[in-house]
Structures are given as structure tokens and as C-alpha cells.
Design an enzyme around this catalytic site. Sequence first.
Site, PDB file in Angstrom:
ATOM      1  N   ASP A 270       0.843  -1.194   0.000  1.00 17.87           N
ATOM      2  CA  ASP A 270       0.000   0.000   0.000  1.00 17.87           C
ATOM      3  C   ASP A 270       0.881   1.247   0.000  1.00 17.87           C
ATOM      4  O   ASP A 270       1.680   1.441   0.922  1.00 17.87           O
ATOM      5  CB  ASP A 270      -0.910  -0.032   1.228  1.00 17.87           C
TER       6      ASP A 270
ATOM      7  N   ASN B 197      -0.325   4.527  -0.228  1.00 14.59           N
ATOM      8  CA  ASN B 197      -0.946   5.780   0.214  1.00 14.59           C
ATOM      9  C   ASN B 197      -1.567   5.714   1.603  1.00 14.59           C
ATOM     10  O   ASN B 197      -2.221   6.669   2.035  1.00 14.59           O
ATOM     11  CB  ASN B 197      -1.996   6.244  -0.806  1.00 14.59           C
TER      12      ASN B 197
ATOM     13  N   ASP C  19      -4.031   3.915   2.875  1.00 13.90           N
ATOM     14  CA  ASP C  19      -5.463   3.668   3.079  1.00 13.90           C
ATOM     15  C   ASP C  19      -5.749   2.235   3.511  1.00 13.90           C
ATOM     16  O   ASP C  19      -6.903   1.846   3.680  1.00 13.90           O
ATOM     17  CB  ASP C  19      -6.260   4.019   1.824  1.00 13.90           C
TER      18      ASP C  19
ATOM     19  N   ASP D 182      -5.310 -10.318 -15.425  1.00 12.32           N
ATOM     20  CA  ASP D 182      -6.434 -11.232 -15.247  1.00 12.32           C
ATOM     21  C   ASP D 182      -7.533 -10.874 -16.237  1.00 12.32           C
ATOM     22  O   ASP D 182      -7.818  -9.695 -16.459  1.00 12.32           O
ATOM     23  CB  ASP D 182      -6.982 -11.129 -13.826  1.00 12.32           C
TER      24      ASP D 182
ATOM     25  N   ASP E  60      -6.822 -18.036  -4.233  1.00 11.58           N
ATOM     26  CA  ASP E  60      -7.979 -18.839  -3.840  1.00 11.58           C
ATOM     27  C   ASP E  60      -7.613 -20.032  -2.971  1.00 11.58           C
ATOM     28  O   ASP E  60      -8.501 -20.810  -2.598  1.00 11.58           O
ATOM     29  CB  ASP E  60      -8.698 -19.366  -5.094  1.00 11.58           C
TER      30      ASP E  60
END
Length: 573
Positions: A33, A35, A37, A110, A349
Site C-alpha cells: 500500500d 498511500n 489507506d 487477469d 484462492d
Amino acid sequence: MTLTTADTDITTVQPEWWKSAVVYQVYPRSFSDSNGDGIGDIRGIINRLDHLEQLGIDVIWLSPVYRSPHADAGYDISDYEAIDPLFGDLDDIDELIADLHRRGMRLVMDLVVNHTSDEHPWFLESRSSTTNPKRDWYWWRDPRPGTAPGAPGAEPTNWESFFSGPTWTFDENTGQYYLHLFAPKQPDLNWENPEVRQAVYAMMRRWLDRGIDGFRMDVINLISKHPELPDAEPHPITGRGDGFPFYAHGPRLHEYLQEMRREVFDGRDALLTVGEMPGVSTKEALLTTDPTRRELNMVFQFEHVGLDHGTSKFDPRPLAPGALADSLTKWQDALGTTGWNSLYLSNHDQPRAVSRFGNDTQYWRESATALATMLHLQRGTPYVYQGEEIGMTNGHFPDLADFRDLESLNFYHQSSQLGLLAENVLDGMRRNGRDNARTPVQWNAEHAAGFTSGTPWIGVNPNHSWLNAEAQYQDASSIYNYYRQLIALRHERDVVALGTFTRVDIGEPAVLAFERAHSADLLMVAVNLSDEERFIRFPTRWAHSTLILSNYPDTAEFVLRPWEAHVLTRRND
């Protein structure tokens, strides 16, 4: 044909460069990450490319960063050609592509085209009226005859969704049901309609024109369904059935894949195409990856990641000794020198490989490196899931509130109807749930494992205090540096990328041993996939060989210690 990340001009690589490549999957929400958030983003990926380049990675497979309502963590796409502001914008993706290419690396995106989001403009039009030109872009059906529309049991077929519950949702505006094999917010596209296919192909071409290097195709074997959509054998409690035989590997699947090849990939030879195909058979995989048929380079099969499933994935069972080795050998033999395997143990998954197939406590390092050796030196293209290269383990989920995954939570809420004990289901979620793969990458021992300066969207594994990338960079014996050796071996020796695969019986079912042969170069790989010492005897032809890689600092003759891996080489004279 060797591809390296240091000095390769990707415009001059041979078309089958992906045979000697190693792919690294980035699940952007949990990678890095930038930034604060609490959610990973594209800028965070750019900031961490040195980690991947030093590892020797050739390709990044990027899980969806398209605009999405995030009902299924971005696999519900509302705009295929926009980046979700959560992750950045198109300028960021362009910079990522340019930075990767500058380093001699590639980007595979994807492709999720079995279904869209219910907020995609195509579906909004389709849903607006029964006479809309896009009505037939999705699967719409009337309620079951003799039933009240919208009532239980009125669904056109009785299929069970992958995410629990029926595969049909009633639309009051038009009085019909729409099909969604996954969540209600993921309506299935109707590939029978040629306009749908052409719209998808045009979108794919625009991404390739932008500079990406291929696609990983989500559940691509579901795009051709049997048009009759018949009922399945009903479950005695829920009344819903497994419709898989009627919506997977349908009658036009290979036609669609060959059409896609002609319409999208022809003239762009240096691309990677891999299809995720749950439930695929070896026969279907061979058809799909046979280069003379011009479909896909490789497929993801799921047999080995279902070996520990009981009545469901949330009912895990112990693996029998040799079961994993036998399953992988079956796929090596079946695809042989005609097809091509995707080699993986982990992805977004699946639970963490070292926790699932190894021993993440007593033999954490040994089993993580043994599993990597066993996988990377088979015939096929290996995939590293983020954090696997440092031995990340399953997450820490004390309570239901700690889980985030839609699949797991839906199953839990349905479990009482199925007569299952809530605590048993929670245990199954802790062991096999998808959230295990989605905890943040552990970069260092600092706040939130260095993933974010803010509050992460899902809990960080507490073991990041010692299990992190920074702790492994300068440790020559670390899992990270062992992965570097394995990847370098693939790049340096054509026998790893191109050699034949032959299983060798050395008298222990818990030991996977195999030979790779190419021209005069031979490799013998022997890996003890257990917590016990195994007494072995190599074939006499390996009496005068050289040990080139081991995950133990020393070796003992005739014995493989717990999770010990040996790689031997000799000339094929």
C-alpha cells in the site's frame, strides 16, 4: 531461449519464452500500500519491483485492478478498460508496464469474461427490458412452469452456486431470472451471442495494444454452457444440485478458444495465455494446450488442490503419503511433451502451501524449500504466489469477524441448514479458506509488516515479527535466497525448461523422485515430502553424479531427512 530479468530485450524473445519463465502472482489488495489507506495499489507494486527482479521473476500476473464494486474482491468487473480508483489509474498501469519492460519483465492481466459485475453497462442495458438489444448478452430465463415468480423453487434450474445458494436471481423489473454461477452481483455472459464474443475480443486487443503481455483467464472453461441448462441431481436438504456437468467444458469451448486465438492473439506471438479450468480432465487439458490446436499455452488444473477436501473444501482431510506426488506425476505424464503444465501450489484462492502441504512449525524452512524444489523442477511453467517466496503461512483468524472472504462467509451462514457445527466450519475456514492467501505480504517486522502505514483491510499475520522479507535478504540460507537459486537453475539450464519428465521409484511413497533429460544433460530430483527420515537408494546410473542443490547444509548417504531435497546432475553419455 533462456529469459532472464537482467539483460533481455523482450521484443526479441522466442515465441515459447514462457517455457523458461517464472511467473509471480500479485494480489494487489494485499501486496503493498503506497498511500496509507490500508489497501494495496499499483503504485505499491511499482515500489516493490526490486524485490521481484532480485528474485529472478520474469512475469507478473496481476489479479484484477479494473473498476469494480468489489463484491468478490475485484472479480466482479464493472468496466474492463478503467482502473479502480482503489488501486490507481491508467497512468499507473502504464508506468508499471514500462518499468517491467525496462527490467526485462512482463505483465499478464487477469481476464474475467465468464461474468461481469451487475453494475457493468452491458448488464444494466440487458436488465432494462426484455427487448433491449443487449438482453441476450446474458442468460435470462422465465420462472419454472407452475411456480410463483420469485418464490423458492421457481428458479429455472436447481443449480448450486459456487458461493452457496441458487445460481439464479429474480429480476422484478422484467419478471425473469438471470444466471450467475458465482455471486448474484456476477451475472454470466452469454457466449452463444457472437456480439458478446466480439466485444470481449475488442477489449482484449486494446489491452494488448497498451503493452501487456498476455492474460490469465478466470474460469475460462465455463464460458460454453449446454444451452438447455438442465436440472442436476438435487441435494436432499437444499434441493439444489451440482450443475457443473452442464456449464463446464461445454460443447463450444474449444471453438471459442480457437476463435479467440485467431481474433486476438494471431500476429502477437510473444504472449502468455493461461486458462483457469476448475474440474478440467487431463484429456481436456491436453486438447487445450496442444500447440497444433492453437488454443492456450497452458491451463490451471485443480486436482492436487482438492486432495485434502472432504465433503467440501471446508471439511479438510489429511493427505495420504504420496498423494500429492502421485497427482502431480499423473499430470506430468498425461501432458507429456505435447501439452504444457502450469505448476503451482498457492494462489489467491488457496491456503498457504507451507501450511497445507508442508509443516509450518517444526520444519517451516525445510518444507517450504522442499515443496518449491519439487514444484519448480517439473516440466511446466512455475507460478509463485506473493509471499510464498518467503514462506508465508496461513493467517490468524480467531473469530468469524476476522474473515473477509465472500465464499467462506456464505458457506458459514448456510452451514446450520446443512446440519454442520459452526466451530467445525470455522476450523475448516481457518485451514482452507481463501483469506489465508490474502493477508498482507510481510515486508518487515514493523507496523502492519511494512504493508501499509495505515490500518490494513484484513489482519496481518502476527508472525511477521520474524517471518518477513527484510529478515531474509541477507541470510544465505533463507527461503527467499533458495527460491533465487531455483529460479536461476531454470534460466541457466534448458533441461529444466525443456527436458522430459520420468518418475523414479526409490522405494518410499513419501519421496517424489524424478529425472529430467534434455540432450546430454540429466537432472535427478528427490524430495522427501514428510516429517520422517526416509531411507532411499538412487539408481546405480546416478552413482557418479554431482549434487548441485540441497536445502540442508550437508547430506547423508541413503537417507533423506524430513523435507530434504536433493538435485543431482550428470551427463547422459
